[in-house]
Design an enzyme around this catalytic site. Sequence first.
Site, short mmCIF file in Angstrom:
data_model
loop_
_atom_site.label_atom_id
_atom_site.label_comp_id
_atom_site.label_asym_id
_atom_site.label_seq_id
_atom_site.Cartn_x
_atom_site.Cartn_y
_atom_site.Cartn_z
N SER A 124 -29.62 4.37 -13.89
CA SER A 124 -31.00 4.49 -13.44
C SER A 124 -31.91 4.90 -14.60
CB SER A 124 -31.09 5.46 -12.27
OG SER A 124 -32.21 5.17 -11.46
N LYS A 176 -53.16 11.55 3.91
CA LYS A 176 -53.16 12.70 3.03
C LYS A 176 -51.89 13.53 3.28
CE LYS A 176 -54.71 15.72 0.08
NZ LYS A 176 -54.77 15.40 -1.36
#
Length: 325
Positions: A124, A176
Amino acid sequence: MSLDSDVIVDRRRLRRKLTFWRVLAAVVVIAAIAIVGMVVSPVGRGAFTTSGSIARVNIEGLIRSDQDRVEALERLENSQAAAVVIHINSPGGTTAGSEQLYDSLMRLKAKKPMVVVVEGLAASGGYMTAIAADHIVAQQSSLVGSIGVLFQFPNFTELLKTVGVQVEEVKSSPLKAAPNGFEPTSPEARAALDALVKDSYAWFKGIVKERRGMDDAELEKVADGRVFTGRQAIDLKLIDQLGDEKAAVQWLVEQKNVKKDLPVRDYKLSPRFGDLTFLRTATSVVFDAFGLSAIGRQIEQGGMAQVDRFGLDGMLALWSPAAAN
């Protein structure tokens, strides 16, 4: 009475002089220890011995943003090291930290011949780091790949129901601070996260394709998140050669015209005072020897109180066996 006063004054003067010379002696001893420590420690050796040698840089463990590491690599750019061997043993880390390290190594490669050696794992973000080099060497049993991006978060909704806790909030817009783990993830929040992950994944695949010279078909074979052994990776163009540091140095000699038989010496990244544990302890002993034990204890305890807390924030480019599938 006058004689007693004179004696007291003289004793005070003598005590002040003695304290002054004690402190001065302590400072001199500490400075000497610091100089010796810098010379004999890996940090010092890395700073003083890269000239006329090949610098060995170790990238280990989880990768996150680290400005000290960036500055250390910049110093290496301007050093007299003839070339650089990057040893990687990392499962990855944050995408931001991996990108920062990749960019730093790309700048380093522009000034110094550079080769990567995969010790055991370059997955990764660790693999993102590796592809900064033009040549990657790995052992046959090394693991490389895991090209992908991950965003994980815990959801405590059912637990909160069990204990009878409800989290209330007031926010400016529906997305949010979403998801927050205290309520079921809405389809809109999941779609927003999915867009973030896919965008970063496309960027990751793009640099792999460019750096490793792959076409779309070759990229699709390796970009599904799996890791591969070194033996598999060489046929898949994830690495260039099977071997170890000796093979990497030989490549530098043959392909980058690096002088043969140059020594390979460690170059320490992120040098910090905390790395010199013996120096902190020795300083405490010196102060104690000169009757300033209180100061010595503060120095020693202050150093011990510095605890590095690892935090992984944001999206991850990280591999672990539990999440390999």
